[in-house]
Scaffold this motif. Sequence first.
Motif, PDB file in Angstrom:
ATOM      1  N   GLN A 433       0.858  -1.203   0.028  1.00 26.83           N
ATOM      2  CA  GLN A 433       0.009   0.049   0.231  1.00 26.83           C
ATOM      3  C   GLN A 433       0.982   1.349  -0.163  1.00 26.83           C
ATOM      4  O   GLN A 433       0.269   2.479   0.453  1.00 26.83           O
ATOM      5  CB  GLN A 433      -1.072   0.007   1.140  1.00 26.83           C
ATOM      6  N   SER A 434       2.222   1.139  -0.667  1.00 26.00           N
ATOM      7  CA  SER A 434       3.047   2.118  -0.746  1.00 26.00           C
ATOM      8  C   SER A 434       3.298   2.220  -2.156  1.00 26.00           C
ATOM      9  O   SER A 434       3.033   0.881  -2.786  1.00 26.00           O
ATOM     10  CB  SER A 434       4.133   2.385   0.072  1.00 26.00           C
ATOM     11  N   PRO A 435       3.729   3.165  -3.087  1.00 25.97           N
ATOM     12  CA  PRO A 435       4.095   2.983  -4.471  1.00 25.97           C
ATOM     13  C   PRO A 435       5.278   1.960  -4.723  1.00 25.97           C
ATOM     14  O   PRO A 435       5.277   1.560  -5.867  1.00 25.97           O
ATOM     15  CB  PRO A 435       4.426   4.481  -4.734  1.00 25.97           C
ATOM     16  N   VAL A 478      -6.360   1.920   3.462  1.00 21.44           N
ATOM     17  CA  VAL A 478      -6.629   0.657   2.913  1.00 21.44           C
ATOM     18  C   VAL A 478      -7.785   0.801   1.822  1.00 21.44           C
ATOM     19  O   VAL A 478      -7.601   0.566   0.691  1.00 21.44           O
ATOM     20  CB  VAL A 478      -6.984  -0.514   3.881  1.00 21.44           C
ATOM     21  N   GLU A 479      -8.809   1.500   2.318  1.00 24.17           N
ATOM     22  CA  GLU A 479      -9.830   1.830   1.510  1.00 24.17           C
ATOM     23  C   GLU A 479      -9.423   2.730   0.301  1.00 24.17           C
ATOM     24  O   GLU A 479      -9.925   2.593  -0.827  1.00 24.17           O
ATOM     25  CB  GLU A 479     -10.991   2.470   2.158  1.00 24.17           C
ATOM     26  N   HIS A 480      -8.519   3.889   0.565  1.00 30.58           N
ATOM     27  CA  HIS A 480      -8.177   4.695  -0.446  1.00 30.58           C
ATOM     28  C   HIS A 480      -7.566   3.993  -1.579  1.00 30.58           C
ATOM     29  O   HIS A 480      -7.610   4.028  -2.814  1.00 30.58           O
ATOM     30  CB  HIS A 480      -7.587   6.071   0.284  1.00 30.58           C
ATOM     31  N   ASN A 481      -6.527   3.023  -0.945  1.00 31.32           N
ATOM     32  CA  ASN A 481      -5.687   2.214  -1.923  1.00 31.32           C
ATOM     33  C   ASN A 481      -6.492   1.507  -2.719  1.00 31.32           C
ATOM     34  O   ASN A 481      -6.247   1.605  -4.001  1.00 31.32           O
ATOM     35  CB  ASN A 481      -4.807   1.367  -0.929  1.00 31.32           C
ATOM     36  N   ASN A 482      -7.473   0.738  -2.202  1.00 30.46           N
ATOM     37  CA  ASN A 482      -8.379  -0.170  -3.078  1.00 30.46           C
ATOM     38  C   ASN A 482      -9.076   0.769  -4.129  1.00 30.46           C
ATOM     39  O   ASN A 482      -9.430   0.361  -5.222  1.00 30.46           O
ATOM     40  CB  ASN A 482      -9.371  -0.781  -2.321  1.00 30.46           C
TER      41      ASN A 482
END
Length: 537
Positions: A433-435, A478-482
């Motif tokens: 969940q990081s670039p 996590v939600e933003h990532n998804n």
Amino acid sequence: MTVMKKPDLDVIIIGAGVAGLYAIYRLRKQGLQVRAYEAGDGIGGTWFWNRYPGCRCDVESMEYSYAFDDNLQQEWKWPERYGTQPEILKYLNYVSQRFNVMRDVQLNTRVTAAHFDSGTNLWTITTEQGETVSAPFCIMATGNLSTPRFPKITGIDDYTGEKYHTGLWPKEGVDFTGKVTGVIGTGSSGVQSIPIIAKQAKHLFVFQRTANFSLPARNAPLEPEKERKHKEEYVERRKAAYSTPFGIAGYPPPDKFAAEATSAEREASYEAKWAEGGSISFLFAYKDLLLDKAANDTASDFVRAKIRSTVKDPKTAELLCPNDHPIGTKRLILDTDYFETYNRDNVTLVGIRSNPIERFTRSGLQLTDGKSYDLDAISFATGFDAMTGAMREIDIRTDKGADIREKWQDGPRTYLGIMVSGFPNMFMVTGPQSPGVKSQMILSCEWHVDFIAAAIEHMRGKGLTHIDAEGTAEDGWVEHNNQVADSTLYPLANSWYVGANIPGKPRIFMPYVGGVEAYTNKCKQVVDNGYEGFQMS
Ligand code: NA7
């Protein structure tokens, strides 16, 4: 009265690859006592283990290097456009010596457990040799592609021929001369090694489950003028890299949607990028190649046409044409003469999608339809338990009952890919969940180490000793990532980005694909807001 044990170190670092080495340098500058524990008998991480023939970075060498010291980047000379594994390993060893990093690295030391005790506020790690070491902070610099995986296929241990994994390649190299050999897997490692193995082997059978997109790297010696100019602009280029999606400056971002160009214009644009070589330039042809399936189809069709025109046997060409994912949604491979290799008489492509390997035998392998292949050697280019594998191999837990394997049972959960809520004082470098893997990896390692170093400094300045990610901040991230991933075409591919290559691994999109610029801006905002989302005490 209980006597508090004095910690052995200020910070434990697990891993001495690109991230671990920089962490030693950076934290030591802050006066911290640190030590990195490394399983290998040398430093370099991914670049230490992946010694397979043809192993080369897919980011250009002038970019894929440390930025933290201008003298270093001025004095190092990369011989080619893309660094080979031996060259990158040489560079990392040079950096280690130049900054005297080695005195704080313990080689041949695999860490098996890391336990946090809230009473003492200490992490204690245990090594394979049974040594224990404690420190208030622990940094997982364990890498994203560091847990090689052999497929679980019956009889694999019965096979008596030579057996290699690209991610565990013997230091002394392998000579395939005169051998009938097999390569299983056609990801980056397979695609890079196949042309070279083919030149040596008596015969090479490539066992392909999924065809992948690959572009010509167009590797060449680095032009002196290009190098001179790049070095002149190094400092500004490194800074500018943070305002780009992949952390790499010098590629003008696209200004057009694919549909805004005529098909002749698109063809000309893809043709120019194909001739130029490299993946970023190609994916930057149009704004929406990774967002819109119809746009992507135009680029995917272009590459399929290239494969068909390169590979002489039409059946082999068709088998090599990827048809199950949009281009760029799996790691876009860069190759040297990959498709051309299938025009050699001593190379046979065997499709195993509908006719999988049934079992290994003493002398080779057998497919489901009963056809068998006798092989003197088999190279497994079957990839890694990516992004979460290395941390899940360590027994990471706290006295409050948190356990990383349980916490990540349904996929990784992190705040910014830097911390996991419930695991205080434990940081990750380029965690899920990081670039990380979707960026120039060294830039991302430096960014994270700098972030961690600054957080520790901030805490020390305020007399604080405990940091954890808030559960709500983690949930939000996590939600933003998804959400970001779901707004792109990435989830359409069965890639190691979603854990698809490991049977039973939960399917969740692991890297952050909002881009380096958005991500680093978010990190800056978090710091400006007093480490928002982190609890410090
Ligand atoms: P990848 O990209 O994960 O590729 C692994 C390959 O192995 C891929 O073609 C897989 O096919 C194949 N594979 C895996 N398991 C099997 C079994 N059981 N049978 C047949 N084929 C199998 O790993 P790489 O090492 O090439 O590259 C990893 C990254 O390192 C790369 O992206 C660069 O960033 C550097 P599948 O696609 O799963 O059908």
